[in-house]
Scaffold this motif. Structure first.
Motif, PDB file in Angstrom:
ATOM      1  N   ASP A  62       5.660   8.786  -0.657  1.00 42.71           N
ATOM      2  CA  ASP A  62       6.483   7.658  -0.224  1.00 42.71           C
ATOM      3  C   ASP A  62       7.646   7.464  -1.195  1.00 42.71           C
ATOM      4  O   ASP A  62       8.150   8.422  -1.769  1.00 42.71           O
ATOM      5  N   SER A  99      10.594   6.799   1.785  1.00 41.44           N
ATOM      6  CA  SER A  99      10.330   5.399   1.442  1.00 41.44           C
ATOM      7  C   SER A  99       9.713   4.660   2.623  1.00 41.44           C
ATOM      8  O   SER A  99      10.165   4.794   3.760  1.00 41.44           O
ATOM      9  N   ASP A 101       6.734   5.087   3.854  1.00 45.40           N
ATOM     10  CA  ASP A 101       5.734   5.832   4.620  1.00 45.40           C
ATOM     11  C   ASP A 101       4.316   5.348   4.339  1.00 45.40           C
ATOM     12  O   ASP A 101       3.922   5.151   3.186  1.00 45.40           O
ATOM     13  N   LEU A 128       0.246   9.660  -0.729  1.00 42.93           N
ATOM     14  CA  LEU A 128       0.417   8.535   0.193  1.00 42.93           C
ATOM     15  C   LEU A 128      -0.778   7.584   0.080  1.00 42.93           C
ATOM     16  O   LEU A 128      -1.834   7.955  -0.415  1.00 42.93           O
ATOM     17  N   ASN A 131       1.487   2.248   0.399  1.00 42.76           N
ATOM     18  CA  ASN A 131       1.985   1.284   1.375  1.00 42.76           C
ATOM     19  C   ASN A 131       0.879   0.761   2.284  1.00 42.76           C
ATOM     20  O   ASN A 131       0.922  -0.388   2.719  1.00 42.76           O
TER      21      ASN A 131
END
Length: 238
Positions: A62, A99, A101, A128, A131
């Motif tokens: 990300d 960004s 993700d 990942l 987020n």
């Protein structure tokens, strides 16, 4: 590594939407001018263009991977490439950080990214899940998406290195307990390399963060790369 996790939790809790909503950096290498004139390539130029480094690594993550808020050469991928090159390796680190993700978004684009490369990667560094955590998505879904990506890469015979995240205490003990085991559990199950906490060495040092309090400065990235590069070298083998 964990002694500053409380500060990490407070910071992320207060600014949790910033990393999720940050814009993707512009890929300056893809920009062309409308009136650019073609240049005839010599045979030497064509050979240079055709030659790929011996080792191709994909940094798939990300905004922490994408180099959010930094100059093009200061992000994780270019700094890792420089560090590995300094060890004598002929390597290119392809920046596949986007960004905002989530793991679900990453799963959707993984095949496209791999298929678009000039050759099969020698390693995918998969980072990942941050987020997902900040949005409070179900850890079970995060784990399922990460596992699906690891399986896809395994089916392609592409080695994987996971870089983990840790849930801050303000998300609750139940969430943290379920989230924090994802990366080590997948690493054990599939026999892939694990770097337990991507932000190790940076958390707890406000001067190593951009003004948003979330993304590392160039100096912060240098610290992260300094810690992770030896394990990347070990994972690649000789």
């Amino acid at each position: 590594m964990l002694k500053n996790l409380f500060l990490y939790g407070f910071t992320l809790g207060f600014l949790q939407l910033l990393i999720a909503c940050g814009p993707a950096p512009v890929d300056e290498t893809a920009t062309t001018t409308d009136k650019q004139q073609p240049v005839a390539a010599t045979s030497n130029d064509q050979t240079a263009e055709a030659k790929e480094p011996d080792i191709l690594i994909v940094a798939f993550g990300d905004s922490l991977y994408a180099g959010y808020g930094l100059d093009q050469k200061e992000g994780f991928a270019p700094e890792l490439q420089a560090a590995l090159t300094a060890t004598g390796k002929d390597v290119r680190v392809h920046n596949a950080g986007v960004s905002g993700d989530t793991t679900a978004a990453g799963l959707r684009r993984l095949d496209f990214v791999i298929d678009s490369l000039p050759k099969k990667p020698d390693l995918v560094i998969l980072g990942l899940g941050g987020n997902d955590m900040l949005r409070g998505l179900k850890p079970a879904d995060t784990r399922a998406n990460l596992e699906a990506m690891v399986k896809k890469l395994d089916e392609r015979d592409i080695p994987v290195m996971l870089t983990g995240m840790l849930a801050p205490p303000n998300l609750g003990a139940a969430f943290s307990d379920e989230f924090n085991v994802i990366y080590p559990a997948l690493a054990r199950k599939y026999g892939v390399a694990l770097y337990p906490f991507f932000m190790d060495g940076v958390v707890g040092h406000p001067d190593l963060f951009l003004p948003d309090g979330i993304h590392p400065t160039a100096e912060g990235i240098d610290i992260i790369v300094g810690k992770i590069a030896p394990q990347v070298v070990e994972t690649l083998g000789e």
